[in-house]
Design a protein around this motif. Sequence first.
Motif, PDB file in Angstrom:
ATOM      1  N   LEU A  46      73.515  -1.540 -26.572  1.00 59.80           N
ATOM      2  CA  LEU A  46      73.134  -0.131 -26.741  1.00 59.80           C
ATOM      3  C   LEU A  46      73.889   0.781 -25.768  1.00 59.80           C
ATOM      4  CD1 LEU A  46      69.260  -0.522 -27.163  1.00 59.80           C
ATOM      5  CD2 LEU A  46      71.033  -0.480 -28.933  1.00 59.80           C
ATOM      6  N   THR A  47      74.647   0.174 -24.864  1.00 60.17           N
ATOM      7  CA  THR A  47      75.390   0.959 -23.874  1.00 60.17           C
ATOM      8  C   THR A  47      76.333   1.932 -24.581  1.00 60.17           C
ATOM      9  OG1 THR A  47      75.282  -0.890 -22.332  1.00 60.17           O
ATOM     10  CG2 THR A  47      76.905   0.828 -21.852  1.00 60.17           C
ATOM     11  N   GLY A  48      76.303   3.175 -24.121  1.00 59.03           N
ATOM     12  CA  GLY A  48      77.096   4.217 -24.773  1.00 59.03           C
ATOM     13  C   GLY A  48      76.224   5.149 -25.599  1.00 59.03           C
ATOM     14  N   SER A  49      74.969   4.743 -25.822  1.00 60.52           N
ATOM     15  CA  SER A  49      74.026   5.638 -26.516  1.00 60.52           C
ATOM     16  C   SER A  49      73.728   6.843 -25.635  1.00 60.52           C
ATOM     17  CB  SER A  49      72.691   4.924 -26.791  1.00 60.52           C
ATOM     18  OG  SER A  49      72.877   3.734 -27.502  1.00 60.52           O
ATOM     19  N   GLU A  50      73.590   8.010 -26.267  1.00 57.53           N
ATOM     20  CA  GLU A  50      73.086   9.164 -25.521  1.00 57.53           C
ATOM     21  C   GLU A  50      71.566   9.089 -25.443  1.00 57.53           C
ATOM     22  OE1 GLU A  50      75.319  12.992 -26.631  1.00 57.53           O
ATOM     23  OE2 GLU A  50      75.943  11.540 -28.149  1.00 57.53           O
ATOM     24  N   VAL A  51      70.970   8.658 -26.537  1.00 60.05           N
ATOM     25  CA  VAL A  51      69.515   8.483 -26.568  1.00 60.05           C
ATOM     26  C   VAL A  51      69.208   7.141 -27.214  1.00 60.05           C
ATOM     27  CG1 VAL A  51      67.296   9.401 -27.349  1.00 60.05           C
ATOM     28  CG2 VAL A  51      69.171  10.971 -26.884  1.00 60.05           C
ATOM     29  N   ILE A  52      68.272   6.414 -26.617  1.00 62.41           N
ATOM     30  CA  ILE A  52      67.778   5.193 -27.250  1.00 62.41           C
ATOM     31  C   ILE A  52      66.402   5.482 -27.832  1.00 62.41           C
ATOM     32  CG2 ILE A  52      66.937   2.841 -26.817  1.00 62.41           C
ATOM     33  CD1 ILE A  52      69.224   2.573 -24.762  1.00 62.41           C
ATOM     34  N   LEU A  53      66.245   5.198 -29.114  1.00 61.62           N
ATOM     35  CA  LEU A  53      64.949   5.333 -29.770  1.00 61.62           C
ATOM     36  C   LEU A  53      64.296   3.961 -29.737  1.00 61.62           C
ATOM     37  CD1 LEU A  53      66.118   7.467 -32.848  1.00 61.62           C
ATOM     38  CD2 LEU A  53      65.602   8.197 -30.498  1.00 61.62           C
ATOM     39  N   HIS A  54      63.166   3.892 -29.062  1.00 60.09           N
ATOM     40  CA  HIS A  54      62.534   2.603 -28.796  1.00 60.09           C
ATOM     41  C   HIS A  54      61.246   2.474 -29.603  1.00 60.09           C
ATOM     42  CE1 HIS A  54      59.653   0.110 -26.437  1.00 60.09           C
ATOM     43  NE2 HIS A  54      60.697  -0.690 -26.332  1.00 60.09           N
ATOM     44  N   ALA A  55      61.140   1.401 -30.386  1.00 63.58           N
ATOM     45  CA  ALA A  55      59.964   1.220 -31.248  1.00 63.58           C
ATOM     46  C   ALA A  55      59.674  -0.260 -31.415  1.00 63.58           C
ATOM     47  CB  ALA A  55      60.205   1.875 -32.615  1.00 63.58           C
ATOM     48  N   THR A  56      59.058  -0.843 -30.377  1.00 57.25           N
ATOM     49  CA  THR A  56      58.775  -2.279 -30.472  1.00 57.25           C
ATOM     50  C   THR A  56      57.302  -2.616 -30.318  1.00 57.25           C
ATOM     51  OG1 THR A  56      59.049  -2.677 -28.095  1.00 57.25           O
ATOM     52  CG2 THR A  56      61.032  -2.814 -29.459  1.00 57.25           C
ATOM     53  N   GLY A  57      56.567  -1.865 -29.483  1.00 54.14           N
ATOM     54  CA  GLY A  57      55.184  -2.265 -29.252  1.00 54.14           C
ATOM     55  C   GLY A  57      54.343  -1.145 -28.689  1.00 54.14           C
ATOM     56  N   SER A  58      53.029  -1.386 -28.654  1.00 56.18           N
ATOM     57  CA  SER A  58      52.081  -0.341 -28.272  1.00 56.18           C
ATOM     58  C   SER A  58      51.743  -0.340 -26.790  1.00 56.18           C
ATOM     59  CB  SER A  58      50.772  -0.524 -29.054  1.00 56.18           C
ATOM     60  OG  SER A  58      51.011  -0.487 -30.441  1.00 56.18           O
ATOM     61  N   TYR A  59      51.934  -1.501 -26.129  1.00 59.65           N
ATOM     62  CA  TYR A  59      51.458  -1.627 -24.750  1.00 59.65           C
ATOM     63  C   TYR A  59      52.620  -1.668 -23.769  1.00 59.65           C
ATOM     64  CZ  TYR A  59      47.025  -2.360 -26.993  1.00 59.65           C
ATOM     65  OH  TYR A  59      45.904  -2.171 -27.755  1.00 59.65           O
ATOM     66  N   LEU A  60      52.555  -0.778 -22.806  1.00 56.66           N
ATOM     67  CA  LEU A  60      53.687  -0.592 -21.898  1.00 56.66           C
ATOM     68  C   LEU A  60      54.017  -1.848 -21.103  1.00 56.66           C
ATOM     69  CD1 LEU A  60      55.847   1.236 -20.775  1.00 56.66           C
ATOM     70  CD2 LEU A  60      54.171   2.208 -19.195  1.00 56.66           C
ATOM     71  N   ASP A  61      52.999  -2.623 -20.702  1.00 59.64           N
ATOM     72  CA  ASP A  61      53.317  -3.824 -19.915  1.00 59.64           C
ATOM     73  C   ASP A  61      54.163  -4.812 -20.719  1.00 59.64           C
ATOM     74  OD1 ASP A  61      51.153  -4.265 -21.571  1.00 59.64           O
ATOM     75  OD2 ASP A  61      50.069  -5.547 -20.163  1.00 59.64           O
ATOM     76  N   LYS A  62      53.940  -4.831 -22.036  1.00 55.45           N
ATOM     77  CA  LYS A  62      54.701  -5.743 -22.896  1.00 55.45           C
ATOM     78  C   LYS A  62      56.138  -5.265 -23.123  1.00 55.45           C
ATOM     79  CE  LYS A  62      51.083  -8.348 -23.971  1.00 55.45           C
ATOM     80  NZ  LYS A  62      50.047  -7.672 -24.761  1.00 55.45           N
ATOM     81  N   VAL A  63      56.360  -3.964 -23.055  1.00 57.64           N
ATOM     82  CA  VAL A  63      57.693  -3.441 -23.391  1.00 57.64           C
ATOM     83  C   VAL A  63      58.411  -2.875 -22.168  1.00 57.64           C
ATOM     84  CG1 VAL A  63      56.853  -2.875 -25.711  1.00 57.64           C
ATOM     85  CG2 VAL A  63      56.982  -1.059 -23.988  1.00 57.64           C
ATOM     86  N   TYR A  64      57.786  -3.054 -21.015  1.00 55.24           N
ATOM     87  CA  TYR A  64      58.323  -2.464 -19.785  1.00 55.24           C
ATOM     88  C   TYR A  64      59.785  -2.857 -19.537  1.00 55.24           C
ATOM     89  CZ  TYR A  64      58.959  -1.658 -14.784  1.00 55.24           C
ATOM     90  OH  TYR A  64      59.448  -1.260 -13.572  1.00 55.24           O
TER      91      TYR A  64
END
Lengths: 328, 328
Positions: free
Chosen positions: A62-80
Amino acid sequence: MFIGIYGFGSIGRLLARVALERGHEIIGVVDIDPNIVGRDVGEILGLGEKLGIEVSTDPYTLTGSEVILHATGSYLDKVYDQIIASIDSGADVVSTCETLAYPYYRYPILARKINERAIDRNVSVIGTGINPGFLLDTLAIVLAAPFNIVNSIRAIRSIDAAKRRESFRKKIGIGEDIERVREMLRRGEITGHVGYAESVMLIADKAGINLTKVIEGQEPIKAEADVESSGIRVGRGLCKGIKGFGAGYIGDREIIRVEFYAYVGAEEFEEISISGRDYSIRWRSSGTPGDMGTAAIVLSIAENIVNYGPGLLTMADIIPFRPYIKVS
Amino acid sequence: MFIGIYGFGSIGRLLARVALERGHEIIGVVDIDPNIVGRDVGEILGLGEKLGIEVSTDPYTLTGSEVILHATGSYLDKVYDQIIASIDSGADVVSTCETLAYPYYRYPILARKINERAIDRNVSVIGTGINPGFLLDTLAIVLAAPFNIVNSIRAIRSIDAAKRRESFRKKIGIGEDIERVREMLRRGEITGHVGYAESVMLIADKAGINLTKVIEGQEPIKAEADVESSGIRVGRGLCKGIKGFGAGYIGDREIIRVEFYAYVGAEEFEEISISGRDYSIRWRSSGTPGDMGTAAIVLSIAENIVNYGPGLLTMADIIPFRPYIKVS
């Protein structure tokens, strides 16, 4: 914009579609699902042509992205770790992670760490989506703008679960035994809706009030008769969906209340009621599609995030209205 | 905050009340009305105590304000010198001047000059209020956020003119002969509502679309029978209020339309309808008080304006959503 997509499930794919329709360029897509890793993104989206981008398990792509759209899970500890990897790539991050919509509530330590990392890398991170992130919180803040003094805010969203994708219906136990759904919710085997308290906290944060108590609750709804909507049928006695709420108090006064209904056959609407010292206003909608709404809001915020300073932001931070809440 | 008030008519006084209720300090008030010049502000507001601030004709008395709340007139050319004097005092400026809500439309040269002066003095200037500034434009932009692709936006505000202050009723010719009202509107002796095109342009600006045509219209409404509301009576055949509209086109397609009804006995509501490629959503309210709404919004923006860069801003600039409008 150069966009990276982190998580290529149903929401991630919708984000990709909307990004392409709006003329952005997708430069990388990350997912761990072995069924799609290595496949071309255009092919997975059914665009009829290859995009020349393959789904990778490596966030480094994903390096080079201006913005990363992140959509994997609901709980921050799991996606931290995913959020940190995204920040480290040097991109702004807009995530649908529900608990990231107001991370200081459930994950104050992770929130502080993300904020520090984002400032260090000079990028912005924000959690948003249709709910939490818009309908029951940001919009309520906006609708409270014409009030000198607000006494209380109440926001309701009601959706017909039959019209939503299957993974959502599964998440709310549709067609299952009521007691089993209750048990699965308790054990966290299904989540129902995540984000009641986050919506309450977003409003309270923007208002600058210190809630003395925040509570949440969620329970399955039993079909009192056979119900059917959009081809989805639930037999009498089984779970036809869920209802839940979040509420914020000052002392014994409920100041902010959000409610969410998602069941087969439910009327679709939002209703936001602001009670002020001098008058009250009620707004009611004809209903808002969830997934597409989330995708549109994420893209809209992604296109605007460059205007805001670095660090961990919330929707409350970027809305120019502050409800002036005062207990009457 | 230290607040200066420029214009102490009905809106200016309301701004002062709201500012005081929100804990701000008023450090100066300017007006030219000989009936109030030299009198104590607390006394004029009926606070039961003096504030130690007297109404002055000299804008220099506002020096030291962090924000100046400006509420004197609807047309930027008439209030331009006041805006410049406010900028020169070193304060941010939030104004209810309707044409300042989107000054690039009617006064592009004045807008450029204000922008340059504001940047030079490192302050922000913005025009806002309930309408234009919020209900038919900013809110429409916000409500368009859950759309991937918007085809058209339509916003309506309807108010019962009998429930508004007398100066407003006068402005829309209530109780007058219909032809005379038409003539007074034409001659600019009464203004009716000002800001239809500004609302249209705010939305178009935020969407980044280039309208090929913007039109406005306004006309008196004849009472077909005797009408009465809130003690205001209008005889049959006379003017009971006005209706007006603004519309923005691309080619022959109407993309944005705002409508405003203000007549004795009108139902009070707002209705905002967004038509998208994939779905449509309609929001309807129970009605919004105008003057108090304006005061609350002006204060809310005043409290947030420090977050934005210097120059002449519009509400479109400070809203984090961008409608993606595409002619279908």
